[in-house]
Design a protein around this motif. Sequence first.
Motif, PDB file in Angstrom:
ATOM      1  N   PHE A   1     -24.871  31.747  62.164  1.00 37.60           N
ATOM      2  CA  PHE A   1     -25.550  30.823  63.078  1.00 37.60           C
ATOM      3  C   PHE A   1     -25.379  31.323  64.507  1.00 37.60           C
ATOM      4  O   PHE A   1     -24.299  31.765  64.891  1.00 37.60           O
ATOM      5  CB  PHE A   1     -24.919  29.425  63.010  1.00 37.60           C
ATOM      6  CG  PHE A   1     -25.309  28.605  61.812  1.00 37.60           C
ATOM      7  CD1 PHE A   1     -26.249  27.602  61.925  1.00 37.60           C
ATOM      8  CD2 PHE A   1     -24.732  28.827  60.572  1.00 37.60           C
ATOM      9  CE1 PHE A   1     -26.603  26.830  60.826  1.00 37.60           C
ATOM     10  CE2 PHE A   1     -25.082  28.071  59.468  1.00 37.60           C
ATOM     11  CZ  PHE A   1     -26.018  27.074  59.597  1.00 37.60           C
ATOM     12  N   SER A   2     -26.439  31.223  65.311  1.00 34.52           N
ATOM     13  CA  SER A   2     -26.327  31.523  66.736  1.00 34.52           C
ATOM     14  C   SER A   2     -25.748  30.301  67.441  1.00 34.52           C
ATOM     15  O   SER A   2     -25.665  29.217  66.856  1.00 34.52           O
ATOM     16  CB  SER A   2     -27.698  31.861  67.320  1.00 34.52           C
ATOM     17  OG  SER A   2     -28.501  30.694  67.334  1.00 34.52           O
TER      18      SER A   2
ATOM     19  N   MET B   1     -14.833  24.373  62.454  1.00 35.73           N
ATOM     20  CA  MET B   1     -16.161  24.186  61.873  1.00 35.73           C
ATOM     21  C   MET B   1     -17.193  25.067  62.579  1.00 35.73           C
ATOM     22  O   MET B   1     -18.101  25.618  61.965  1.00 35.73           O
ATOM     23  CB  MET B   1     -16.575  22.716  61.962  1.00 35.73           C
ATOM     24  CG  MET B   1     -17.748  22.392  61.064  1.00 35.73           C
ATOM     25  SD  MET B   1     -18.204  20.672  61.156  1.00 35.73           S
ATOM     26  CE  MET B   1     -16.768  19.911  60.443  1.00 35.73           C
TER      27      MET B   1
ATOM     28  N   PRO C   1     -26.072  16.797  65.698  1.00 34.32           N
ATOM     29  CA  PRO C   1     -26.078  15.712  64.699  1.00 34.32           C
ATOM     30  C   PRO C   1     -24.759  14.940  64.654  1.00 34.32           C
ATOM     31  O   PRO C   1     -24.757  13.719  64.505  1.00 34.32           O
ATOM     32  CB  PRO C   1     -26.328  16.456  63.382  1.00 34.32           C
ATOM     33  CG  PRO C   1     -27.035  17.694  63.763  1.00 34.32           C
ATOM     34  CD  PRO C   1     -26.485  18.082  65.115  1.00 34.32           C
ATOM     35  N   LEU C   2     -23.636  15.651  64.794  1.00 34.97           N
ATOM     36  CA  LEU C   2     -22.342  14.969  64.764  1.00 34.97           C
ATOM     37  C   LEU C   2     -22.078  14.244  66.079  1.00 34.97           C
ATOM     38  O   LEU C   2     -21.596  13.110  66.088  1.00 34.97           O
ATOM     39  CB  LEU C   2     -21.225  15.978  64.472  1.00 34.97           C
ATOM     40  CG  LEU C   2     -21.233  16.571  63.064  1.00 34.97           C
ATOM     41  CD1 LEU C   2     -20.211  17.695  62.932  1.00 34.97           C
ATOM     42  CD2 LEU C   2     -20.959  15.495  62.028  1.00 34.97           C
TER      43      LEU C   2
ATOM     44  N   TYR D   1     -27.927  22.302  64.669  1.00 34.72           N
ATOM     45  CA  TYR D   1     -27.750  21.842  63.284  1.00 34.72           C
ATOM     46  C   TYR D   1     -26.392  21.223  63.009  1.00 34.72           C
ATOM     47  O   TYR D   1     -26.217  20.533  62.018  1.00 34.72           O
ATOM     48  CB  TYR D   1     -27.983  23.007  62.305  1.00 34.72           C
ATOM     49  CG  TYR D   1     -29.394  23.522  62.330  1.00 34.72           C
ATOM     50  CD1 TYR D   1     -30.447  22.724  61.906  1.00 34.72           C
ATOM     51  CD2 TYR D   1     -29.682  24.805  62.802  1.00 34.72           C
ATOM     52  CE1 TYR D   1     -31.754  23.172  61.946  1.00 34.72           C
ATOM     53  CE2 TYR D   1     -30.982  25.270  62.842  1.00 34.72           C
ATOM     54  CZ  TYR D   1     -32.020  24.452  62.418  1.00 34.72           C
ATOM     55  OH  TYR D   1     -33.305  24.897  62.460  1.00 34.72           O
ATOM     56  N   VAL D   2     -25.408  21.508  63.853  1.00 31.09           N
ATOM     57  CA  VAL D   2     -24.060  21.009  63.570  1.00 31.09           C
ATOM     58  C   VAL D   2     -23.557  20.082  64.672  1.00 31.09           C
ATOM     59  O   VAL D   2     -23.223  18.929  64.422  1.00 31.09           O
ATOM     60  CB  VAL D   2     -23.058  22.183  63.370  1.00 31.09           C
ATOM     61  CG1 VAL D   2     -21.689  21.645  62.989  1.00 31.09           C
ATOM     62  CG2 VAL D   2     -23.573  23.148  62.301  1.00 31.09           C
TER      63      VAL D   2
ATOM     64  N   ARG E   1     -24.065  10.943  66.477  1.00 25.92           N
ATOM     65  CA  ARG E   1     -23.462   9.832  65.722  1.00 25.92           C
ATOM     66  C   ARG E   1     -22.245   9.279  66.456  1.00 25.92           C
ATOM     67  O   ARG E   1     -22.072   8.066  66.567  1.00 25.92           O
ATOM     68  CB  ARG E   1     -23.058  10.299  64.327  1.00 25.92           C
ATOM     69  CG  ARG E   1     -24.232  10.524  63.403  1.00 25.92           C
ATOM     70  CD  ARG E   1     -23.777  11.257  62.156  1.00 25.92           C
ATOM     71  NE  ARG E   1     -24.779  11.225  61.110  1.00 25.92           N
ATOM     72  CZ  ARG E   1     -25.721  12.141  60.952  1.00 25.92           C
ATOM     73  NH1 ARG E   1     -25.815  13.140  61.807  1.00 25.92           N
ATOM     74  NH2 ARG E   1     -26.590  12.054  59.958  1.00 25.92           N
TER      75      ARG E   1
ATOM     76  N   ALA F   1     -16.746  28.565  61.338  1.00 29.30           N
ATOM     77  CA  ALA F   1     -17.344  28.727  60.012  1.00 29.30           C
ATOM     78  C   ALA F   1     -18.847  28.947  60.128  1.00 29.30           C
ATOM     79  O   ALA F   1     -19.418  29.814  59.462  1.00 29.30           O
ATOM     80  CB  ALA F   1     -17.040  27.508  59.141  1.00 29.30           C
ATOM     81  N   ALA F   2     -19.491  28.179  61.004  1.00 27.45           N
ATOM     82  CA  ALA F   2     -20.931  28.332  61.189  1.00 27.45           C
ATOM     83  C   ALA F   2     -21.252  29.698  61.800  1.00 27.45           C
ATOM     84  O   ALA F   2     -22.194  30.377  61.379  1.00 27.45           O
ATOM     85  CB  ALA F   2     -21.472  27.206  62.067  1.00 27.45           C
TER      86      ALA F   2
ATOM     87  N   ILE G   1     -22.210   8.506  57.775  1.00 25.37           N
ATOM     88  CA  ILE G   1     -21.922   9.553  56.801  1.00 25.37           C
ATOM     89  C   ILE G   1     -20.917   9.027  55.794  1.00 25.37           C
ATOM     90  O   ILE G   1     -19.802   8.666  56.165  1.00 25.37           O
ATOM     91  CB  ILE G   1     -21.334  10.798  57.493  1.00 25.37           C
ATOM     92  CG1 ILE G   1     -22.274  11.287  58.593  1.00 25.37           C
ATOM     93  CG2 ILE G   1     -21.063  11.889  56.485  1.00 25.37           C
ATOM     94  CD1 ILE G   1     -21.646  12.343  59.479  1.00 25.37           C
ATOM     95  N   PRO G   2     -21.302   9.001  54.495  1.00 23.71           N
ATOM     96  CA  PRO G   2     -20.359   8.506  53.492  1.00 23.71           C
ATOM     97  C   PRO G   2     -19.091   9.353  53.466  1.00 23.71           C
ATOM     98  O   PRO G   2     -19.158  10.575  53.503  1.00 23.71           O
ATOM     99  CB  PRO G   2     -21.125   8.665  52.174  1.00 23.71           C
ATOM    100  CG  PRO G   2     -22.556   8.735  52.564  1.00 23.71           C
ATOM    101  CD  PRO G   2     -22.587   9.381  53.919  1.00 23.71           C
ATOM    102  N   GLY G   3     -17.950   8.700  53.440  1.00 21.80           N
ATOM    103  CA  GLY G   3     -16.678   9.397  53.329  1.00 21.80           C
ATOM    104  C   GLY G   3     -16.233  10.071  54.606  1.00 21.80           C
ATOM    105  O   GLY G   3     -15.351  10.916  54.595  1.00 21.80           O
ATOM    106  N   TYR G   4     -16.872   9.732  55.736  1.00 20.02           N
ATOM    107  CA  TYR G   4     -16.532  10.376  57.004  1.00 20.02           C
ATOM    108  C   TYR G   4     -16.246   9.293  58.025  1.00 20.02           C
ATOM    109  O   TYR G   4     -16.796   8.196  57.954  1.00 20.02           O
ATOM    110  CB  TYR G   4     -17.710  11.250  57.451  1.00 20.02           C
ATOM    111  CG  TYR G   4     -17.401  12.230  58.569  1.00 20.02           C
ATOM    112  CD1 TYR G   4     -16.532  13.293  58.361  1.00 20.02           C
ATOM    113  CD2 TYR G   4     -18.012  12.093  59.804  1.00 20.02           C
ATOM    114  CE1 TYR G   4     -16.270  14.202  59.368  1.00 20.02           C
ATOM    115  CE2 TYR G   4     -17.748  13.006  60.825  1.00 20.02           C
ATOM    116  CZ  TYR G   4     -16.877  14.053  60.596  1.00 20.02           C
ATOM    117  OH  TYR G   4     -16.636  14.944  61.600  1.00 20.02           O
TER     118      TYR G   4
ATOM    119  N   GLU H   1     -28.200  27.535  67.334  1.00 17.66           N
ATOM    120  CA  GLU H   1     -28.349  26.951  65.989  1.00 17.66           C
ATOM    121  C   GLU H   1     -27.155  26.060  65.629  1.00 17.66           C
ATOM    122  O   GLU H   1     -27.319  25.037  64.961  1.00 17.66           O
ATOM    123  CB  GLU H   1     -28.523  28.066  64.946  1.00 17.66           C
ATOM    124  CG  GLU H   1     -29.901  28.704  65.006  1.00 17.66           C
ATOM    125  CD  GLU H   1     -29.977  30.050  64.315  1.00 17.66           C
ATOM    126  OE1 GLU H   1     -31.088  30.492  64.017  1.00 17.66           O
ATOM    127  OE2 GLU H   1     -28.920  30.693  64.090  1.00 17.66           O
TER     128      GLU H   1
END
Lengths: 248, 267
Positions: A154-155, A145, A166-167, A162-163, A170, A148-149, A243-246, A158
């Motif tokens: 994405f730096s 992941m 947030p994860l 942003y990734v 949670r 991919a970013a 997160i729905p479905g996660y 970043e």
Amino acid sequence: MQDMNLTGLFIDLMGRLGLNYEFLATGYEAQIWRDGFITTLYLVAVTIPVSLIVGLIFAACLTSGRLWLSAPVRGFVELTRNTPTLVQLMFSFLVLNTVVSNMLGGAQNNPLSPFFWVVAVVGLHVAALHAEAIRGGIEAVPSSMIEAARGMGFSQFEILRYVQIPLAFRASLPAIVNGLISLVKSTTVGNAIAVSEITYASIMVWTQRDNVVELMIVLLAFFSLINFVVARVGSWVERRLAIPGYGL
Amino acid sequence: MTASTATETGAAIVKLEDVHLSFGQTEVLKGIDLTINKGDAVSIIGPSGSGKSTILRCINALVTPQSGKITVAGTRVDQLTKESERIQLRKRVGIVFQQYNLFPHLTVLDNIVLAPTKILGADRTATVKLARELLEKVRLSEKADAYPGQLSGGQQQRVAIARALAMKPELVLFDEVTSALDPETVGEVLWVIRDLIRDGMTSILVTHEMRFAEEISDTVVFTENGRIVDHGSPQQIFHTTDNPRIRQFVGGLSGGGRGAVRDGEGI
């Protein structure tokens, strides 16, 4: 006055149960006690955001892959995790605070209060716990992941912003809430350096009145209530961020 | 039309010259020469571990080769020394991966809008409009507010393609984008890619879908052991090649009915 009548009623009622709350009718001791509640709430309200912000910064440093950022934080985290908060507080207040006073040419010029040192020591101590929890969450984000970013432009910062955070936030939320509950309890170490939070205020009162049991009941109920609120807010945030479905 | 003809440099958008790359002791690319012209669709085929995906990562500056020249859309990728310069290149070159890698905490729409608004600084309203158009294009308009975890693999991969397109890339790299999908959903992803190629998007695909590669490619490149063994039109590679290794590989993969089923149905 309505207020005085209520207080009087309470004292009378408790007296019948064999509990001595007579100091509430006095001006001075009742005032110390009321201020103790407010000081504790104030300590909690300031230290929680300090611990969260510093914890996030620590976690970012630990996972940065840059030794000059991660090594000092790693050292601090190990030191603070493995030594008693009370010892850290005494060291900070008796040694660091004195150094600051000497540098500024006397204690009268030192703006750092005992309150500050409690916030700093407890806040950073819990921040170290948060940092470890968040670090685990950041490292759990799959490398595919992140690639991919990166591939999208994405730096590193970043991706973190942003990734990963947030994860990670949670994933580490249950551990963070545990840390905050322990933070609330840890604010009582302030009584060692005469910050007049609720345990300090209670000791002041019961040494005069010999009503330890009466004040203990209120003390325990008070901390239980604060941490009940912290835990409820925590699970509310957890539900909001689900997160729905996660899996998180 | 054909790759690796150095004379057509005017229209070349990607050019690799004698690219060598090793991961530690393992030599992955052993001298890759490849030219891709603007508007072309090029498929890279070959056995696993032959360096196909690494070629894509070189073009996107996700990995840096030890030697050789790489030119992408006027940029000498091999000469980029700063991460910030590589980031500038990646913004212009879209890449879609096997594992979709959508951001699980964002809705489909936010997945598409995030990079253009935060990375390129594009206007949010305009980007949301673009994102909805792209979702229409990949036939997922009704899923804008769903989360990736609520979508099937094929749907997630189509969102990933829309996400790459939202950056308005000059070319798109597809790295085995159907390999993780179940046979029934492969078709819907290939349909989207076929559409994109018909619109003239320069596309480089690493794929195991031989029928699809044959249908949509201008050029097919066969790699093995870090080298390009041969390249040419789909007709050449799939039917008229004299190379026994390619005949064996192509025959082994697309000879059965599997390719036809995966490619043709549900479109």
